[in-house]
Design an enzyme around this catalytic site. Structure first.
Site, PDB file in Angstrom:
ATOM      1  N   GLY A  69      43.836  44.281  41.011  1.00 26.68           N
ATOM      2  CA  GLY A  69      43.025  43.083  40.803  1.00 26.68           C
ATOM      3  C   GLY A  69      41.692  43.402  40.133  1.00 26.68           C
ATOM      4  N   THR A  70      41.052  44.448  40.592  1.00 23.37           N
ATOM      5  CA  THR A  70      39.721  44.788  40.069  1.00 23.37           C
ATOM      6  C   THR A  70      39.755  45.018  38.558  1.00 23.37           C
ATOM      7  OG1 THR A  70      39.109  45.744  42.196  1.00 23.37           O
ATOM      8  CG2 THR A  70      37.814  46.449  40.291  1.00 23.37           C
ATOM      9  N   ASN A 149      38.903  35.430  49.808  1.00 25.57           N
ATOM     10  CA  ASN A 149      39.467  36.485  50.654  1.00 25.57           C
ATOM     11  C   ASN A 149      38.838  36.555  52.040  1.00 25.57           C
ATOM     12  OD1 ASN A 149      37.429  37.330  48.708  1.00 25.57           O
ATOM     13  ND2 ASN A 149      37.411  39.273  49.794  1.00 25.57           N
ATOM     14  N   GLN A 179      44.239  36.550  46.147  1.00 24.51           N
ATOM     15  CA  GLN A 179      44.602  36.074  47.495  1.00 24.51           C
ATOM     16  C   GLN A 179      45.467  34.819  47.455  1.00 24.51           C
ATOM     17  OE1 GLN A 179      44.108  37.607  50.367  1.00 24.51           O
ATOM     18  NE2 GLN A 179      42.714  39.192  49.653  1.00 24.51           N
ATOM     19  N   SER A 197      47.351  41.095  42.258  1.00 21.17           N
ATOM     20  CA  SER A 197      47.420  42.471  42.733  1.00 21.17           C
ATOM     21  C   SER A 197      48.641  42.639  43.636  1.00 21.17           C
ATOM     22  CB  SER A 197      46.133  42.764  43.513  1.00 21.17           C
ATOM     23  OG  SER A 197      46.164  44.055  44.040  1.00 21.17           O
ATOM     24  N   HIS A 199      49.368  44.982  46.065  1.00 22.50           N
ATOM     25  CA  HIS A 199      49.294  45.440  47.461  1.00 22.50           C
ATOM     26  C   HIS A 199      48.933  44.339  48.447  1.00 22.50           C
ATOM     27  CE1 HIS A 199      44.835  46.063  48.170  1.00 22.50           C
ATOM     28  NE2 HIS A 199      44.837  45.892  46.872  1.00 22.50           N
ATOM     29  N   THR A 235      51.769  56.042  29.766  1.00 19.38           N
ATOM     30  CA  THR A 235      53.130  55.968  30.307  1.00 19.38           C
ATOM     31  C   THR A 235      53.150  55.008  31.488  1.00 19.38           C
ATOM     32  OG1 THR A 235      53.589  58.201  29.591  1.00 19.38           O
ATOM     33  CG2 THR A 235      55.037  57.305  31.298  1.00 19.38           C
ATOM     34  N   CYS A 321      36.046  45.652  51.486  1.00 18.46           N
ATOM     35  CA  CYS A 321      35.266  46.352  50.465  1.00 18.46           C
ATOM     36  C   CYS A 321      33.775  46.309  50.798  1.00 18.46           C
ATOM     37  CB  CYS A 321      35.471  45.716  49.097  1.00 18.46           C
ATOM     38  SG  CYS A 321      37.150  45.234  48.798  1.00 18.46           S
TER      39      CYS A 321
HETATM   40  N1  PLP Z   1      39.917  39.636  44.356  1.00 18.03           N
HETATM   41  C1  PLP Z   1      40.133  39.292  45.631  1.00 18.03           C
HETATM   42  C2  PLP Z   1      39.984  37.865  46.043  1.00 18.03           C
HETATM   43  C3  PLP Z   1      40.520  40.266  46.572  1.00 18.03           C
HETATM   44  O1  PLP Z   1      40.738  39.920  47.833  1.00 18.03           O
HETATM   45  C4  PLP Z   1      40.644  41.612  46.127  1.00 18.03           C
HETATM   46  C5  PLP Z   1      40.960  42.689  47.085  1.00 18.03           C
HETATM   47  O2  PLP Z   1      40.522  42.682  48.226  1.00 18.03           O
HETATM   48  C6  PLP Z   1      40.416  41.909  44.782  1.00 18.03           C
HETATM   49  C7  PLP Z   1      40.044  40.895  43.931  1.00 18.03           C
HETATM   50  C8  PLP Z   1      40.563  43.308  44.254  1.00 18.03           C
HETATM   51  O3  PLP Z   1      41.927  43.656  44.136  1.00 18.03           O
HETATM   52  P1  PLP Z   1      42.376  45.184  44.083  1.00 18.03           P
HETATM   53  O4  PLP Z   1      42.211  45.736  45.447  1.00 18.03           O
HETATM   54  O5  PLP Z   1      43.823  45.135  43.677  1.00 18.03           O
HETATM   55  O6  PLP Z   1      41.544  45.848  43.065  1.00 18.03           O
END
Ligand code: PLP
Length: 372
Positions: A69-70, A149, A179, A197, A199, A235, A321
Site C-alpha cells: 500500500g505504501t 484504518n 482497508q 495491499s 497482507h 523480475t 505504524c
Molecule cells: N493505508 C492504510 C489505510 C493502511 O491501513 C495501511 C497499512 O496499515 C497502509 C496504507 C499501508 O499499507 P502497506 O502496509 O501495505 O504498506
C-alpha cells in the site's frame, strides 16, 4: 490465541499459501523467459492480476503490482502532483489518512504544493460538505481513504471524487483502498488511482497493487527490464502475486457472507464493550465491518495491550505504524484525552467469533480493574 489485530495484518489464507508454494516449488520459472516454463509462471501472475481486477469489479484500466500500500500511495500521489503542477498546486486530503499519504503530502508541501487536510467529525466520519468546501478550481489532486484504518469509518470518497471532477476535470483522484478492499463495495467511477495491499486480506506481506484508470499514462515507478507493462521493472514476485490473486478471488467469492458475519461480530463487540464503565466507542453512520475503536475514562493503551497480550489476546492501540505516538486520527477527532490515551483498536477477520469476543471482554474487564 485470539487475534484481533487484522487491520495491522492478517494470517495468510490456505489458498494463498498454496498458490505461493506452487509458484516457488513447481512453477518457479522467470515469467519473462521465452520458454514454456517461463510462460507458465507468466500465466500465473496474469491470472492473479485478473482475479484482483475482477474482485475490484473493474473491466478496464491497469493493475500494476507494487511492494504494498505504501508504495502504491507514494507513486500515485507523487505522479499526480508532478503531472498537474503546471495546472495548479492545491491538493485536498483528510487529517485521518494513513502516514503513507500524510508524509507524502508533507514532502510535497516542502516543494511548493498547498495541502488542505479536511477535519473529521467527532465520530470519525468525514463530511462530504467539508470536502466539497475544501475543493477549489485549482485543486489538482484529491487523495482520500475509503475506510479509516483506526476507526473503520467509511469515507464518502465516491461522491467526493465525482465533485472533484465536476470542479476540475483535469484533477486526479487517488483512493487509499487498503482497508476497504474486500471489506466494503468500492465503486471506482471518477477514481484515477486506487491503492491496495495483499497482507490485509490474507495475502503475503510485501506486495500490493496500484489500479490505474484506463487512459491515465502514469510515469514508471522503476525502469529496467520492462516488466509489469514497463511500469514497474524487475523480475516479478510471482509467489506473492499468485497468493494475492488467490486471496482476492477467495474473498470475492465469499464477500457477502464473510462481511455480514464480521459485521455481526463487530456489533456484538460494541454491545459487550458497553458493559465496561466509561467506555466510548467511535462509531459513525457508515462503518466497515471489521474495525472497532474504543476508549475509556481511565487506563493506558500500552498497559491494557500488554495485559491482554500476556493472555494471548492481540489488539492494537490505534495504528500499528504509529507505535507509541498519540493517534493523529483520534486527536483530529477531538476525542477526550483520556479516551485517546486508553484507546484500543479491535480489528476482525472473517474467522473471529462471538466466543472470542466474550473471552476478550472478560479479560479486558479484568485488566481495567488495575486502573483506579
Ligand atoms: N493505508 C492504510 C489505510 C493502511 O491501513 C495501511 C497499512 O496499515 C497502509 C496504507 C499501508 O499499507 P502497506 O502496509 O501495505 O504498506
Amino acid at each position: 490465541m485470539i487475534y484481533l489485530d487484522n487491520s495491522a495484518t492478517t494470517k495468510v489464507l490456505p489458498c494463498a499459501l498454496e498458490a505461493a508454494v506452487n509458484a516457488m516449488t513447481e512453477n518457479y520459472g522467470n515469467p519473462a523467459a521465452v520458454h514454456s516454463f517461463g510462460k507458465q509462471a507468466n500465466d500465473i501472475l496474469e491470472n492473479a492480476r485478473k482475479d484482483i481486477t475482477s474482485a475490484l469489479g473493474v473491466k478496464k484500466g491497469t493493475l500494476v503490482f507494487t511492494s504494498g500500500g505504501t508504495e502504491s500511495i507514494n507513486w500515485a500521489i507523487n505522479f499526480a502532483a508532478d503531472k498537474n503542477k503546471h495546472k495548479g498546486k492545491h491538493i485536498v486530503s483528510t487529517k485521518i489518512e494513513h502516514a503513507a499519504t500524510l508524509e507524502t503530502l508533507k514532502a510535497l508541501a516542502t516543494k511548493g504544493f498547498e495541502v488542505t487536510l479536511v477535519d473529521p467529525e467527532r465520530d470519525g466520519s468525514v463530511s462530504l460538505d467539508k470536502i466539497k468546501a475544501a475543493i477549489r478550481e485549482d485543486t489538482i489532486l484529491l487523495s482520500i481513504m475509503a475506510v479509516c484504518n483506526e476507526t473503520g469509518a467509511v469515507l464518502p470518497y465516491a461522491d467526493a471524487a465525482k465533485y472533484m471532477k465536476q470542479v476540475n476535470k483535469d484533477a486526479f483522484v487517488h483512493v487509499d483502498g487498503v482497508q476497504g478492499f474486500m471489506k466494503i463495495n468500492m465503486p471506482l467511477d471518477n477514481v484515477d488511482f486506487l491503492s491496495i495491499s495483499a497482507h490485509k486480506i490474507g495475502g503475503v506481506k510485501g506486495i500490493g497493487a496500484l489500479y490505474i484508470r484506463d487512459g491515465v499514462k502514469i510515469t514508471p515507478m522503476l525502469h529496467g527490464g520492462y516488466q509489469d507493462m514497463g511500469l514497474r521493472s524487475g523480475t516479478q514476485a510471482v509467489p506473492q502475486m499468485a497468493a494475492f490473486g488467490a486471496a482476492a478471488k477467495y474473498h470475492a467469492e465469499h464477500f457477502a457472507e464473510d462481511t455480514a458475519r464480521m459485521d455481526e461480530v463487530r456489533r456484538y463487540c460494541i454491545e459487550r464493550l458497553s458493559e465496561i464503565e466509561g467506555s466510548v466507542v467511535a462509531v459513525s453512520e457508515h462503518q466497515a465491518p471489521h474495525v472497532v475503536n474504543v476508549g475509556f475514562k481511565k487506563g493506558r493503551s500500552e498497559v491494557i495491550i500488554r495485559v491482554l497480550s500476556d493472555k494471548g489476546i492481540y489488539v492494537s492501540g490505534g495504528s500499528a505504524c504509529a507505535k507509541g505516538k498519540k493517534s493523529h486520527v483520534l486527536l483530529a477527532m477531538n476525542r477526550d484525552p483520556k479516551a485517546i490515551d486508553s484507546s484500543l483498536r479491535i480489528s476482525l477477520s472473517e474467522e473471529n467469533t462471538k466466543e472470542e469476543i466474550d473471552i476478550f471482554i472478560d479479560t479486558l474487564k479484568m485488566a481495567m480493574k488495575m486502573f483506579r
